[in-house]
Motif scaffolding. Structure first.
Motif, PDB file in Angstrom:
ATOM      1  N   GLY A 153       0.800  -1.223   0.000  1.00  0.00           N
ATOM      2  CA  GLY A 153       0.000   0.000   0.000  1.00  0.00           C
ATOM      3  C   GLY A 153       0.828   1.265   0.000  1.00  0.00           C
ATOM      4  N   GLY A 154       2.155   1.150  -0.097  1.00  0.00           N
ATOM      5  CA  GLY A 154       3.024   2.314  -0.177  1.00  0.00           C
ATOM      6  C   GLY A 154       3.363   2.952   1.150  1.00  0.00           C
ATOM      7  N   VAL A 155       3.147   2.233   2.252  1.00  0.00           N
ATOM      8  CA  VAL A 155       3.401   2.775   3.586  1.00  0.00           C
ATOM      9  C   VAL A 155       4.771   2.310   4.079  1.00  0.00           C
ATOM     10  CG1 VAL A 155       2.592   2.876   5.980  1.00  0.00           C
ATOM     11  CG2 VAL A 155       0.933   2.763   4.102  1.00  0.00           C
ATOM     12  N   ARG A 156       5.540   3.220   4.650  1.00  0.00           N
ATOM     13  CA  ARG A 156       6.817   2.850   5.248  1.00  0.00           C
ATOM     14  C   ARG A 156       6.578   2.125   6.571  1.00  0.00           C
ATOM     15  NH1 ARG A 156       9.799   8.452   5.425  1.00  0.00           N
ATOM     16  NH2 ARG A 156       7.655   9.056   5.887  1.00  0.00           N
ATOM     17  N   VAL A 157       7.350   1.080   6.796  1.00  0.00           N
ATOM     18  CA  VAL A 157       7.172   0.226   7.974  1.00  0.00           C
ATOM     19  C   VAL A 157       8.475   0.170   8.767  1.00  0.00           C
ATOM     20  CG1 VAL A 157       6.649  -2.099   8.792  1.00  0.00           C
ATOM     21  CG2 VAL A 157       5.420  -1.170   6.814  1.00  0.00           C
ATOM     22  N   VAL A 158       8.386   0.491  10.056  1.00  0.00           N
ATOM     23  CA  VAL A 158       9.510   0.398  10.980  1.00  0.00           C
ATOM     24  C   VAL A 158       9.184  -0.688  11.991  1.00  0.00           C
ATOM     25  CG1 VAL A 158      10.858   1.587  12.757  1.00  0.00           C
ATOM     26  CG2 VAL A 158      10.102   2.834  10.709  1.00  0.00           C
ATOM     27  N   VAL A 159      10.128  -1.605  12.235  1.00  0.00           N
ATOM     28  CA  VAL A 159       9.876  -2.680  13.189  1.00  0.00           C
ATOM     29  C   VAL A 159      10.873  -2.609  14.339  1.00  0.00           C
ATOM     30  CG1 VAL A 159       8.868  -4.187  11.447  1.00  0.00           C
ATOM     31  CG2 VAL A 159      11.298  -4.401  11.962  1.00  0.00           C
ATOM     32  N   ASP A 160      10.370  -2.849  15.535  1.00  0.00           N
ATOM     33  CA  ASP A 160      11.192  -2.937  16.736  1.00  0.00           C
ATOM     34  C   ASP A 160      10.872  -4.284  17.365  1.00  0.00           C
ATOM     35  OD1 ASP A 160      12.726  -2.536  18.958  1.00  0.00           O
ATOM     36  OD2 ASP A 160      11.553  -0.876  19.772  1.00  0.00           O
ATOM     37  N   LEU A 161      11.500  -5.329  16.810  1.00  0.00           N
ATOM     38  CA  LEU A 161      11.141  -6.702  17.137  1.00  0.00           C
ATOM     39  C   LEU A 161      12.395  -7.548  17.316  1.00  0.00           C
ATOM     40  CD1 LEU A 161       8.424  -7.104  14.334  1.00  0.00           C
ATOM     41  CD2 LEU A 161       7.958  -6.771  16.775  1.00  0.00           C
ATOM     42  N   ALA A 162      12.189  -8.779  17.736  1.00  0.00           N
ATOM     43  CA  ALA A 162      13.290  -9.732  17.884  1.00  0.00           C
ATOM     44  C   ALA A 162      12.762 -11.139  17.614  1.00  0.00           C
ATOM     45  CB  ALA A 162      13.897  -9.650  19.282  1.00  0.00           C
ATOM     46  N   GLY A 163      13.679 -12.090  17.532  1.00  0.00           N
ATOM     47  CA  GLY A 163      13.294 -13.492  17.401  1.00  0.00           C
ATOM     48  C   GLY A 163      12.510 -13.786  16.140  1.00  0.00           C
ATOM     49  N   GLU A 164      11.549 -14.707  16.264  1.00  0.00           N
ATOM     50  CA  GLU A 164      10.790 -15.135  15.098  1.00  0.00           C
ATOM     51  C   GLU A 164       9.893 -14.029  14.566  1.00  0.00           C
ATOM     52  OE1 GLU A 164       8.315 -18.445  16.000  1.00  0.00           O
ATOM     53  OE2 GLU A 164       7.340 -17.507  17.721  1.00  0.00           O
ATOM     54  N   ARG A 165       9.485 -13.079  15.428  1.00  0.00           N
ATOM     55  CA  ARG A 165       8.680 -11.959  14.939  1.00  0.00           C
ATOM     56  C   ARG A 165       9.505 -11.066  14.011  1.00  0.00           C
ATOM     57  NH1 ARG A 165       6.310 -12.653  20.191  1.00  0.00           N
ATOM     58  NH2 ARG A 165       7.952 -11.422  21.201  1.00  0.00           N
ATOM     59  N   LEU A 166      10.771 -10.854  14.353  1.00  0.00           N
ATOM     60  CA  LEU A 166      11.648 -10.077  13.472  1.00  0.00           C
ATOM     61  C   LEU A 166      11.866 -10.815  12.163  1.00  0.00           C
ATOM     62  CD1 LEU A 166      13.574  -7.786  12.798  1.00  0.00           C
ATOM     63  CD2 LEU A 166      15.340  -8.947  14.143  1.00  0.00           C
ATOM     64  N   ASP A 167      12.142 -12.111  12.227  1.00  0.00           N
ATOM     65  CA  ASP A 167      12.327 -12.895  11.001  1.00  0.00           C
ATOM     66  C   ASP A 167      11.110 -12.806  10.098  1.00  0.00           C
ATOM     67  OD1 ASP A 167      14.893 -13.779  11.673  1.00  0.00           O
ATOM     68  OD2 ASP A 167      14.129 -15.518  12.770  1.00  0.00           O
ATOM     69  N   ALA A 168       9.937 -12.896  10.699  1.00  0.00           N
ATOM     70  CA  ALA A 168       8.705 -12.852   9.918  1.00  0.00           C
ATOM     71  C   ALA A 168       8.526 -11.489   9.257  1.00  0.00           C
ATOM     72  CB  ALA A 168       7.505 -13.158  10.820  1.00  0.00           C
ATOM     73  N   ALA A 169       8.747 -10.411  10.015  1.00  0.00           N
ATOM     74  CA  ALA A 169       8.593  -9.067   9.452  1.00  0.00           C
ATOM     75  C   ALA A 169       9.578  -8.834   8.311  1.00  0.00           C
ATOM     76  CB  ALA A 169       8.780  -8.022  10.543  1.00  0.00           C
ATOM     77  N   LEU A 170      10.811  -9.302   8.474  1.00  0.00           N
ATOM     78  CA  LEU A 170      11.808  -9.134   7.422  1.00  0.00           C
ATOM     79  C   LEU A 170      11.395  -9.862   6.153  1.00  0.00           C
ATOM     80  CD1 LEU A 170      15.092  -9.577   9.503  1.00  0.00           C
ATOM     81  CD2 LEU A 170      14.196  -7.450   8.545  1.00  0.00           C
ATOM     82  N   ALA A 171      10.745 -10.996   6.311  1.00  0.00           N
ATOM     83  CA  ALA A 171      10.266 -11.737   5.136  1.00  0.00           C
ATOM     84  C   ALA A 171       9.226 -10.940   4.369  1.00  0.00           C
ATOM     85  CB  ALA A 171       9.691 -13.082   5.566  1.00  0.00           C
ATOM     86  N   GLY A 172       8.512 -10.053   5.066  1.00  0.00           N
ATOM     87  CA  GLY A 172       7.536  -9.193   4.406  1.00  0.00           C
ATOM     88  C   GLY A 172       8.133  -7.916   3.857  1.00  0.00           C
ATOM     89  N   ARG A 173       9.403  -7.634   4.179  1.00  0.00           N
ATOM     90  CA  ARG A 173      10.169  -6.461   3.776  1.00  0.00           C
ATOM     91  C   ARG A 173       9.762  -5.239   4.612  1.00  0.00           C
ATOM     92  NH1 ARG A 173      14.119  -8.807   1.082  1.00  0.00           N
ATOM     93  NH2 ARG A 173      14.700  -6.789   0.172  1.00  0.00           N
ATOM     94  N   VAL A 174      10.751  -4.539   5.159  1.00  0.00           N
ATOM     95  CA  VAL A 174      10.483  -3.380   6.007  1.00  0.00           C
ATOM     96  C   VAL A 174      11.418  -2.239   5.628  1.00  0.00           C
ATOM     97  CG1 VAL A 174       9.703  -4.834   7.912  1.00  0.00           C
ATOM     98  CG2 VAL A 174      12.096  -4.081   7.843  1.00  0.00           C
ATOM     99  N   THR A 175      11.020  -1.035   6.001  1.00  0.00           N
ATOM    100  CA  THR A 175      11.843   0.141   5.739  1.00  0.00           C
ATOM    101  C   THR A 175      13.011   0.207   6.713  1.00  0.00           C
ATOM    102  OG1 THR A 175       9.809   1.289   5.080  1.00  0.00           O
ATOM    103  CG2 THR A 175      11.787   2.640   5.388  1.00  0.00           C
ATOM    104  N   VAL A 176      12.723   0.019   8.000  1.00  0.00           N
ATOM    105  CA  VAL A 176      13.747   0.089   9.042  1.00  0.00           C
ATOM    106  C   VAL A 176      13.532  -1.046  10.029  1.00  0.00           C
ATOM    107  CG1 VAL A 176      14.810   1.469  10.877  1.00  0.00           C
ATOM    108  CG2 VAL A 176      13.855   2.614   8.855  1.00  0.00           C
ATOM    109  N   ALA A 177      14.611  -1.715  10.403  1.00  0.00           N
ATOM    110  CA  ALA A 177      14.580  -2.699  11.490  1.00  0.00           C
ATOM    111  C   ALA A 177      15.483  -2.195  12.597  1.00  0.00           C
ATOM    112  CB  ALA A 177      15.047  -4.066  11.009  1.00  0.00           C
ATOM    113  N   LYS A 178      14.917  -2.018  13.791  1.00  0.00           N
ATOM    114  CA  LYS A 178      15.702  -1.627  14.962  1.00  0.00           C
ATOM    115  C   LYS A 178      15.761  -2.815  15.907  1.00  0.00           C
ATOM    116  CE  LYS A 178      15.971  -0.234  19.410  1.00  0.00           C
ATOM    117  NZ  LYS A 178      15.483  -1.032  20.580  1.00  0.00           N
TER     118      LYS A 178
END
Length: 341
Positions: A153-178
């Motif tokens: 949808g064209g929205v920038r996504v920032v994630v502040d996660l760890a473990g399997e939740r971080l892995d999952a978010a990265l699989a969906g592609r993110v703008t920033v991972a902290k």
């Protein structure tokens, strides 16, 4: 349109017992990672909406507390155990008495919260995906789907996660991972927190897995920023620590406050480091004063990390801030009335 939407599946009711000359003093607040991030964003003048499940009796109390703070909530109500913690801090250290993230969402509740978050997030300038307070509230794949659909949808996504939740978010592609160095260690992405080469390798691996930009915070040590293939060190002033809890969430809130209004990643990481530095001087999690954070930002140094893919530059030393220096900064900020961009 909101500046920032935060996915916070399970906010918690914070009950903290503080020292008092009589029997103690009880403080009740809304809390959890997403709430602390929202609090910082609000203090910096951004419009923020929290997408959450408000569960049971604690959820009803949380709704009132969040409203009083001015944090807007797009939430689903349900009959279940909600998140709560009770901490005793009368001797200056946090001693958990009760901690619970609450009950997991059912399949229908997951669908309702997902739809609500997607609908609200698509109208925002930026979305933060934060973790639940507890395990099993929503499945990890929830984060992959949200990241992917919001990016579509064209929205920038920032994630502040760890473990399997971080892995999952990265699989969906993110703008920033902290992520913090503690989380990298716990996830097995590094073997030693003090090994800079391992941290750099982990950051590049996170980038390759789906993050355009990667930020690693390291408590009182300098943070690292990976952008456009180069790694920079972010050196914040060292403050007198009252409570280090919530500093990373203050960092994320301030960082996103800059990105949400079109600021650069470099400017965002400077303000984030300043907010994290101020947070440790306070008892409130995710709290801050915009004018003081702005003054502290002037003391943050962003420099290429030797061997991090950018030309080396002279390395100015980190500046230590005494309580008197901090008081002077606060006084100057109050008199000048400066505001964050």
């Amino acid at each position: 349109m909101s500046d920032v939407v935060i996915f916070a599946p399970s906010p918690v009711l914070e009950i903290t017992v503080e020292e008092h000359q009589a029997d103690g003093d009880v403080h009740v607040h809304a809390g959890g990672q997403g709430v602390w991030q929202a609090r910082m964003l609000l203090s910096l003048g951004r419009d923020v909406v929290l997408c959450s499940a408000l569960s049971g009796e604690t959820g009803r109390v949380l709704a009132h507390l969040l409203q009083e703070e001015g944090i807007r909530v797009a939430g689903i109500r349900r009959v279940a155990r909600g998140g709560v913690y009770v901490h005793d801090r009368r001797d200056g250290e946090r001693k958990p008495i009760i901690e619970s993230g609450g009950d997991a969402l059912t399949r229908h509740e997951q669908d309702e919260l997902y739809g609500l978050t997607l609908r609200t997030g698509l109208d925002a300038k930026l979305v933060i995906l934060s973790g639940p307070h507890g395990e099993g509230i929503v499945p990890a794949d929830f984060y992959r789907r949200l990241a992917a659909d919001l990016r579509t949808g064209g929205v920038r996504v920032v994630v502040d996660l760890a473990g399997e939740r971080l892995d999952a978010a990265l699989a969906g592609r993110v703008t920033v991972a902290k992520v913090s160095d503690e989380e990298l260690l716990a996830d097995g992405r590094i073997a030693k927190k003090s090994n800079i080469d391992q941290i750099v390798a982990a950051m590049r691996a996170l980038h390759d897995a789906g993050a355009e930009v990667v930020v690693v915070t390291r408590a009182e040590e300098s943070a690292f920023l990976l952008q456009d293939g180069a790694i920079h060190e972010v050196v914040a002033p060292r403050m007198e620590v009252v409570d280090s809890a919530g500093a990373g969430d203050s960092f994320v809130g301030a960082f996103c406050s800059v990105l949400a209004v079109g600021g650069s990643v470099s400017d965002a990481v400077l303000l984030g480091a300043a907010a994290g530095a101020q947070n440790v001087t306070r008892h409130g999690l995710g709290t801050g004063e915009a004018a003081t954070i702005e003054r502290l930002r002037e003391l943050v140094v962003l420099r290429p990390l030797p061997g991090g893919g950018a030309p080396e530059a002279p390395a100015p030393p980190a500046r230590e801030i005494s309580p008197d220096d901090l008081a002077h900064l606060v006084e100057e900020a109050t008199h000048t009335g400066e505001a964050t961009p």
